[in-house]
Design a protein around this motif. Structure first.
Motif, PDB file in Angstrom:
ATOM      1  N   LYS A  74       0.832  -1.205   0.000  1.00 26.79           N
ATOM      2  CA  LYS A  74       0.000   0.000   0.000  1.00 26.79           C
ATOM      3  C   LYS A  74       0.864   1.252   0.000  1.00 26.79           C
ATOM      4  O   LYS A  74       0.550   2.241  -0.683  1.00 26.79           O
ATOM      5  CB  LYS A  74      -0.941  -0.010   1.211  1.00 26.79           C
ATOM      6  N   GLN A  77       2.203   1.879  -3.490  1.00 23.67           N
ATOM      7  CA  GLN A  77       1.194   2.519  -4.343  1.00 23.67           C
ATOM      8  C   GLN A  77       1.052   4.001  -4.013  1.00 23.67           C
ATOM      9  O   GLN A  77       0.952   4.837  -4.921  1.00 23.67           O
ATOM     10  CB  GLN A  77      -0.156   1.815  -4.182  1.00 23.67           C
ATOM     11  N   TYR A 121      -1.366  -6.997  -5.879  1.00 26.11           N
ATOM     12  CA  TYR A 121      -0.886  -5.699  -6.347  1.00 26.11           C
ATOM     13  C   TYR A 121      -0.091  -5.851  -7.646  1.00 26.11           C
ATOM     14  O   TYR A 121       1.137  -5.664  -7.666  1.00 26.11           O
ATOM     15  CB  TYR A 121      -0.017  -5.047  -5.270  1.00 26.11           C
TER      16      TYR A 121
END
Length: 269
Positions: A74, A77, A121
């Motif tokens: 996360k 990103q 991902y």
């Protein structure tokens, strides 16, 4: 405190100042994501007096490994999104650090858990590094790394080593986070040997406060903006060698460095 509050992720940004400090590398911008609750740091040790043998239990769980990997991907990103806003196009990448070729059970579980999260991902590049070769490559070419995720012990060692690449421990902040709580602190220790001498470098602590504001700012943007402004004020302070504390090779006192940060911050707010 980390265990009681379940602060399972330690986020340690390692970023170069705009000018060289203590022979620092330029262009380094990586985030070390350290698992914060297990590994050898569970402190389960025992000593057999008869055999004169000391044993430490190393605990790695699938749950902890998966949730630290989730944080790492996360963050990759998020960093990619921020780079796009700044017209930088470095692709998001997570480097999984382990030693599963030797510790196939414990590090093997960490590796497999991280790779299982990576499948969620597809927009994030994934690579693996054995911890010993990671240190070697990090000192040769630290600019190649983006987000680095590691078990507790490796993450601690890598982040201290990373601090040496960007000017020293006096510059690197960290955030201990859970799903509901954030505790920030500088990466360095308390340094009681220089207590009261007005020579400690305050920049890591100030930068840690900026991290806290940016964490709050995920929901309230005004806090995130102030956090970014504090970071810029720290950056501008570092660009002036007259504001360097002794650990950076300068003569400025703790108060003088802090005052310079405040001066820059006033022009930014």
């Amino acid at each position: 405190m980390r265990s009681q509050l379940d602060l399972y992720a330690n986020l340690r940004p390692v970023k170069s100042p705009k000018i060289q400090v203590n022979k620092s590398f330029l262009g380094v911008d990586m985030l070390i994501v350290r698992e914060n609750t297990e590994c050898l740091y569970v402190k389960q040790e025992r000593y057999d007096e008869k055999e004169e043998k000391a044993v430490a239990d190393r605990v790695i769980t699938k749950k902890a490994s998966k949730r630290i990997a989730e944080i790492a991907f996360k963050q990759a990103q998020l960093r990619q999104s921020n780079r796009e806003q700044d017209s930088q196009h470095k692709k998001a990448k997570v480097t999984i650090v382990h030693k599963s070729n030797v510790m196939s059970v414990t590090d093997g579980l960490f590796r497999e858990s991280c790779l299982s999260i990576a499948e969620k991902y597809p927009d994030v590049q994934v690579e693996e590094q054995l911890v010993d070769s990671m240190v070697y490559k990090m000192f040769l070419n630290p600019q190649q790394y983006d987000v680095v995720v590691a078990p507790n012990l490796y993450g601690d060692i890598l982040s201290d080593a990373g601090a040496a690449l960007v000017g020293g421990l006096g510059l690197v902040p960290s955030a201990n986070v859970s799903d509901t709580f954030t505790l920030v602190e500088p990466v360095h220790g308390s340094a009681p040997d220089i207590q009261g001498k007005n020579i400690a470098n305050p920049l890591a602590t100030i930068s840690a406060a900026a991290l806290l504001l940016k964490r709050i700012g995920t929901e309230q943007n005004k806090y995130s903006l102030v956090g970014s402004q504090i970071e810029e004020a720290v950056s501008r302070t570092l660009s002036d060698k007259d504001a360097w504390s002794p650990d950076l090779g300068g003569t400025a006192t703790t108060k003088q460095v802090t005052d310079r940060v405040i001066e820059h911050l006033k022009t930014l707010l």
